[in-house]
Design an enzyme around this catalytic site. Structure first.
Site, PDB file in Angstrom:
ATOM      1  N   HIS A 137      11.491   6.073   6.379  1.00 39.21           N
ATOM      2  CA  HIS A 137      11.775   5.261   7.188  1.00 39.21           C
ATOM      3  C   HIS A 137      12.839   4.144   7.335  1.00 39.21           C
ATOM      4  CE1 HIS A 137       7.491   6.562   7.140  1.00 39.21           C
ATOM      5  NE2 HIS A 137       7.142   5.932   6.169  1.00 39.21           N
ATOM      6  N   ASP A 174       5.660  13.836   3.320  1.00 35.62           N
ATOM      7  CA  ASP A 174       4.625  12.933   3.778  1.00 35.62           C
ATOM      8  C   ASP A 174       4.315  12.454   4.682  1.00 35.62           C
ATOM      9  OD1 ASP A 174       5.663   9.762   1.958  1.00 35.62           O
ATOM     10  OD2 ASP A 174       4.632   9.047   4.280  1.00 35.62           O
ATOM     11  N   HIS A 176       3.428  10.102   6.333  1.00 33.01           N
ATOM     12  CA  HIS A 176       4.058   9.327   7.540  1.00 33.01           C
ATOM     13  C   HIS A 176       5.167   9.607   8.038  1.00 33.01           C
ATOM     14  CE1 HIS A 176       2.203   6.106   4.534  1.00 33.01           C
ATOM     15  NE2 HIS A 176       1.506   5.929   5.286  1.00 33.01           N
ATOM     16  N   ASP A 267       1.526  11.058  -0.665  1.00 32.03           N
ATOM     17  CA  ASP A 267       0.321  10.585  -0.265  1.00 32.03           C
ATOM     18  C   ASP A 267      -0.456  10.831   1.167  1.00 32.03           C
ATOM     19  OD1 ASP A 267       2.661  10.295   1.990  1.00 32.03           O
ATOM     20  OD2 ASP A 267       3.092   8.294   2.218  1.00 32.03           O
TER      21      ASP A 267
HETATM   22  C1  X5A Z   1       7.423   5.657   2.186  1.00 32.09           C
HETATM   23  C2  X5A Z   1       6.259   5.935   2.731  1.00 32.09           C
HETATM   24  C3  X5A Z   1       4.442   4.204   4.112  1.00 32.09           C
HETATM   25  C4  X5A Z   1       4.448   2.401   5.277  1.00 32.09           C
HETATM   26  C5  X5A Z   1       3.851   2.584   5.323  1.00 32.09           C
HETATM   27  C6  X5A Z   1       3.738   0.700   6.025  1.00 32.09           C
HETATM   28  N1  X5A Z   1       5.999   3.897   3.818  1.00 32.09           N
HETATM   29  N2  X5A Z   1       2.241   0.536   6.165  1.00 32.09           N
HETATM   30  O1  X5A Z   1       4.882   6.227   2.006  1.00 32.09           O
HETATM   31 ZN    ZN Z   2       4.322   8.195   3.417  1.00 31.42          ZN
END
Ligand code: X5A
Ligand code: ZN
Length: 682
Positions: A137, A174, A176, A267
Site C-alpha cells: 500500500h 493479498d 487488499h 488475508d
Molecule cells: C498489508 C495489508 C491492510 C490495511 C487495512 C486497513 N494492509 N484497513 O493487508
Molecule cells: Zn491485505
C-alpha cells in the site's frame, strides 16, 4: 537450473508494534511472524529451505521508489516519543510507527532484495521472505495500510536495474488492492501488475475507484495493470482458480516474465478478519505451483497481509511446500466459481481485449447492469452479501467466535489434507535398458505382477492378446508402475508401450478394480479405447487432429480438435482454457496421459500439460508413451520429476479457428464442468 528454496526471516522484524490503542491497526501484530515461523518449524520446512540472512535496505534502494522527503519523515520517527509517533501516524491512513519501525522497514526491504539476489544469482530457484511491516500500500510519498516502504515495488525496480530485467510479473494475492504498486508502475510496461481484491463496488478499503477492472494502466503501460475486483465476500478456492485460469495465466504466459514477485498476503485466506474470504490453505499451494511454471521457476514470495494467525501460518506453509516441489494436496470444496466471481472475470477479460493476443477473439463485454454502483444494487447486496451462501456469517457471532471457529476448522482440515509424501517421485518402465539411463527418474521398474492375474485381467476384454508374450511383458511393467503409484510408493510414472491403447485399457480396468473413483484419461493423438464410460469414474479427453464426425461430446467424453503449430507453442490456450478447468472441476484421484500416434501436441505442449496437471490427484500421474523417441521420453520424465523447469517453447497465440472451437466447447460444457465459466452469457 538452480534448485532449492530460500527462506528469509529475522526475529528483529517483530520489534515493530503498535504502542497505543487503535482498532484500525491492532491486527498487524508481531505474532504474525512468530506463529508462522513456528508452524514452518513444526512441519520441518525450515530445515528443508536454504537460510539466507536479512540485511537493511540502503537509502539508495529505498529511493528507487520513495522520495527523499518521505524517507526523511520515516527516518525521523526513530527518535520520537510515543506522542510524536502517534501524531506522525495520523498523517497517514491506517498506519502506526514505533521507534523500531524505520529499522524494521529497512530490514523488510533488505530481506526482499536478498531474496531477489538469491534467486537471480542462481543460488536458489525460488523463495519466500517473511517480513514486517508489509509494503504494497505504501506510495512514493506516503505510508498507507500498515505499509511503510514498498518492498515488492522496490524489488522490481532493483531487479530491473541490477539484472537488466525487461519483464517482471507482480502477482498480488493479498485481499487488499496494492494501490501503491499500481501507482508506481502504472505507466511502466516492463512490470505487469496483477491484483485481486475485495472491492464490493468501492465500498471496501481503500475505497478507490481505480481499483476496479477498468484501471488497465496508463500510456505505454496500458494493458500491464490487471485488477480483479471481488464484489462479494466469501470468495474461495474455485473463484481464485478461475481468475488464474481465465485471466492471469493466459496473460502471464503471453507476457513471458523473467522474474515473478508475489505480494503474498494471506488475508485472502479463510477466517481472515479483514478479507472475509474462504480460500483454504492448500489453495495457495496450487496458486504457487501455477506461477512456478513461468519465468523458469524464478519466483520470490514476499509477505504482505494475513491476520488470522492459524490461517496465515498454514497458508504460508502450503506455499513453502509448493516451492519445495512437494506433491500438492487435493484442493477442497466444490469446484464452481460463484456468479459474482464470473462477472468480475468477464469484466477484466473484456477490459483487456485490446492488449493481449490470448483475448483477441473474445467478444466479452463488461456487464454494466450488475456492476453499476447504483443504490438499488447496494440494497440488493444487503440481502445476500456472501459469494457462496454457505459461508455466511451467522447473525450474532462475534469476530472472536469466528476466529475460533476457523481455528477448529483448520485443525481438522490440515490433518485431512496432509498426507505422507511418497519417498520417490517418478518410476519408469521403458523397453530398452539403454534408454532408461538417459531418464532423470529415480526408480526403474521390472515385471512384478503375477502373470496369471494379468492374463485374467486382459482376457476380460481381449482373449487373443493373452497369447502374445511381448504384449504381456509390456503390460506387466505398466501394471508394476501403476501399482507403485496406487500404493503411494512413488508419485508418478512413465511407461513405454508398443500397444499404448491396450496398456491404457488394462491400466484403467486395474484402477477401477483397485477402487479408484475418478480417473482422468487424456489421450494425445489418435487412439480408440475399448472401454465403456457410464458412471463418471472415467473422464476421457482426446486431443487429436482429425475432425470428430458423428461422435458428439458428452460430459465424460470430450474431443478437442487441435493442430499444434510447427515451432512455437500454441497449446497454452487449449491447456488453460479447457483442459485445466475441466480437470480441476473433475478432481481426479489419478491421471493417465496417453501419448499415441499422430500426436497433435508437440513436446512443448506435452510438457505444459503434464506440468500444470501435476497439481491434481496428489501428483499421481501415469504417462503411457507409444512413441519410443528418447527425446519425448526425456521431456515427459523431466516434466514428471520436476527436477528442472521444463521449457514450454516460444509462446504463440492460437489460431482463430482453434480459439473458436474451444469457445464452442466451453459453451457446451460449462454447465457440467463449472470451472470453464468465464462469462455469464449463454
Ligand atoms: C498489508 C495489508 C491492510 C490495511 C487495512 C486497513 N494492509 N484497513 O493487508
Ligand atoms: Zn491485505
Amino acid at each position: 537450473m538452480a534448485s532449492g528454496t530460500a527462506l528469509i526471516y529475522d526475529d528483529e522484524m517483530t520489534s515493530h508494534k503498535l504502542l497505543w490503542d487503535d482498532p484500525a491497526c491492532n491486527i498487524e501484530v508481531p505474532e504474525r511472524l512468530l506463529t508462522t515461523y513456528e508452524q514452518l518449524k513444526l512441519y520441518h520446512l525450515v530445515d528443508r529451505c536454504v537460510r539466507v540472512p536479512v540485511r537493511e535496505g540502503t537509502e539508495e534502494e529505498i529511493m528507487l521508489v520513495h522520495s527523499s522527503e518521505y524517507l526523511e519523515v520515516v527516518q525521523s520517527t526513530q527518535a520520537m516519543t510515543e506522542e510524536e509517533l502517534q501524531r506522525v501516524s495520523e498523517n497517514y491512513d491506517a498506519v502506526y510507527f514505533h521507534p523500531s519501525t524505520y529499522h524494521c522497514a529497512k530490514l523488510a526491504v533488505g530481506a526482499t532484495l536478498q531474496l531477489v539476489d538469491s534467486v537471480m544469482s542462481g543460488k536458489v530457484c525460488n523463495g519466500i521472505a517473511l517480513v514486517r511491516p508489509p509494503g504494497h500500500h505504501s506510495q512514493r510519498n506516503a505510508a498507507n495500510g500498515f505499509c511503510v516502504f514498498n518492498n515488492v515495488a522496490i524489488a522490481a525496480q532493483y531487479a530491473k536495474k541490477r539484472y537488466g530485467l525487461q519483464r517482471i510479473l507482480i502477482v498480488d494475492w493479498d485481499v487488499h488492492h496494492g494501490q501503491g504498486i499500481q501507482y508506481i508502475f502504472e505507466e511502466d510496461p516492463s512490470v505487469l501488475y496483477f491484483s485481486w481484491h475485495r472491492y464490493e463496488h468501492q465500498q471496501f478499503w481503500p475505497l478507490l475507484r481505480e481499483s476496479d477492472y477498468d484501471a488497465v494502466g496508463q500510456g505505454k503501460g496500458k494493458g500491464f495493470n490487471i485488477n480483479v475486483p471481488w464484489n462479494k465476500v466469501g470468495m474461495g478456492n474455485s473463484d481464485y482458480l478461475a481468475a488464474f485460469f481465465h485471466v492471469l495465466l493466459p496473460v502471464a504466459f503471453e507476457f513471458v516474465p523473467e522474474l515473478i514477485l508475489v505480494s503474498s498476503g494471506y488475508d485472502s485466506g479463510i477466517g481472515d478478519p479483514e478479507g472475509h474470504m474462504d480460500a483454504t490453505p492448500e489453495c495457495f499451494a496450487h496458486l504457487t505451483h501455477f506461477l512456478m511454471q513461468l519465468a523458469d521457476g524464478r519466483l520470490c514470495a514476499v509477505l504482505e497481509g494475513g491476520y488470522h494467525l492459524k490461517s496465515l501460518s498454514e497458508s504460508v506453509c502450503m506455499t513453502v511446500k509448493a516451492l519445495l516441489r512437494d506433491p500438492l494436496p487435493q484442493i477442497s470444496g466444490e469446484m464452481a466459481p460463484c456468479l459474482s466471481a464470473v462477472e468480475s472475470i468477464q469484466n477484466v477479460r473484456a477490459a483487456h481485449i485490446p492488449y493481449w493476443k490470448c483475448l483477441m477473439y473474445e467478444e466479452e463485454t463488461p456487464i454494466e447492469d450488475v456492476s453499476t454502483k447504483s443504490q438499488q444494487m447496494m440494497e440488493a447486496q444487503l440481502v445476500q452479501t456472501s459469494a457462496h451462501s454457505t459461508v455466511e456469517q451467522a447473525a450474532g457471532t462475534t469476530n472472536t467466535d469466528e476466529a475460533i471457529k476457523t481455528d477448529k476448522f483448520l485443525e481438522s482440515h490440515m490433518k485431512r489434507i496432509l498426507f505422507p509424501m511418497p519417498p520417490v517421485k517418478t518410476a519408469a518402465a521403458v523397453i530398452s535398458k539403454a534408454d532408461a539411463h538417459l531418464l532423470p527418474v529415480s526408480v526403474q521398474v521390472e515385471n512384478e505382477m503375477n502373470e496369471q492375474e494379468l492374463k485374467a485381467l486382459v482376457s476380460r476384454f481381449d482373449a487373443e492378446l493373452v497369447g502374445e508374450e511381448k504384449v504381456i511383458v509390456s503390460l506387466q511393467k505398466m501394471v508394476a508402475v501403476l501399482d507403485k503409484i496406487l500404493m503411494k510408493a512413488v508419485c508418478n510414472g512413465i511407461v513405454e508401450s508398443s500397444v499404448a491403447s491396450v496398456s491404457t485399457t488394462v491400466a484403467l480396468k486395474h484402477c477401477f478394480d483397485s477402487g479408484l473413483q475418478r480417473v482422468l484419461c487424456i489421450i494425445v493423438g489418435d487412439m480408440d479405447l475399448e472401454i465403456d464410460l457410464d458412471d463418471g469414474k472415467l473422464l476421457l479427453m482426446n486431443i487429436c487432429q482429425k475432425q470428430q464426425t458423428e461422435e458428439t461430446n458428452s460430459k465424460y467424453r470430450i474431443s478437442l480438435n487441435w493442430k499444434e503449430g510447427a515451432e512455437r507453442n500454441t497449446s497454452f490456450y487449449a491447456v488453460l482454457g479447457i483442459i485445466l478447468p475441466v480437470a480441476y472441476s473433475y478432481q481426479p484421484d489419478l491421471i493417465i496421459i496417453v501419448i499415441g500416434p499422430n500426436r497433435s501436441l508437440g513436446e512443448n505442449g506435452i510438457s505444459l500439460l503434464i506440468s500444470l496437471l501435476k497439481g491434481l490427484a496428489e501428483s499421481r500421474i501415469l504417462v503411457v508413451v507409444q512413441d519410443t523417441e528418447i527425446k519425448l521420453l526425456q521431456t515427459v520424465a523431466t516434466a514428471l520429476t520436476g527436477v528442472s523447469t521444463p521449457d514450454f517453447g516460444v509462446y504463440a497465440p492460437a489460431s482463430q479457428e482453434s480459439v473458436l472451437e474451444i469457445k464452442q466447447l466451453r459453451r457446451q460444457l460449462k454447465k457440467e464442468w463449472k470451472m470453464l465459466q468465464c462469462s455469464v452469457r449463454d
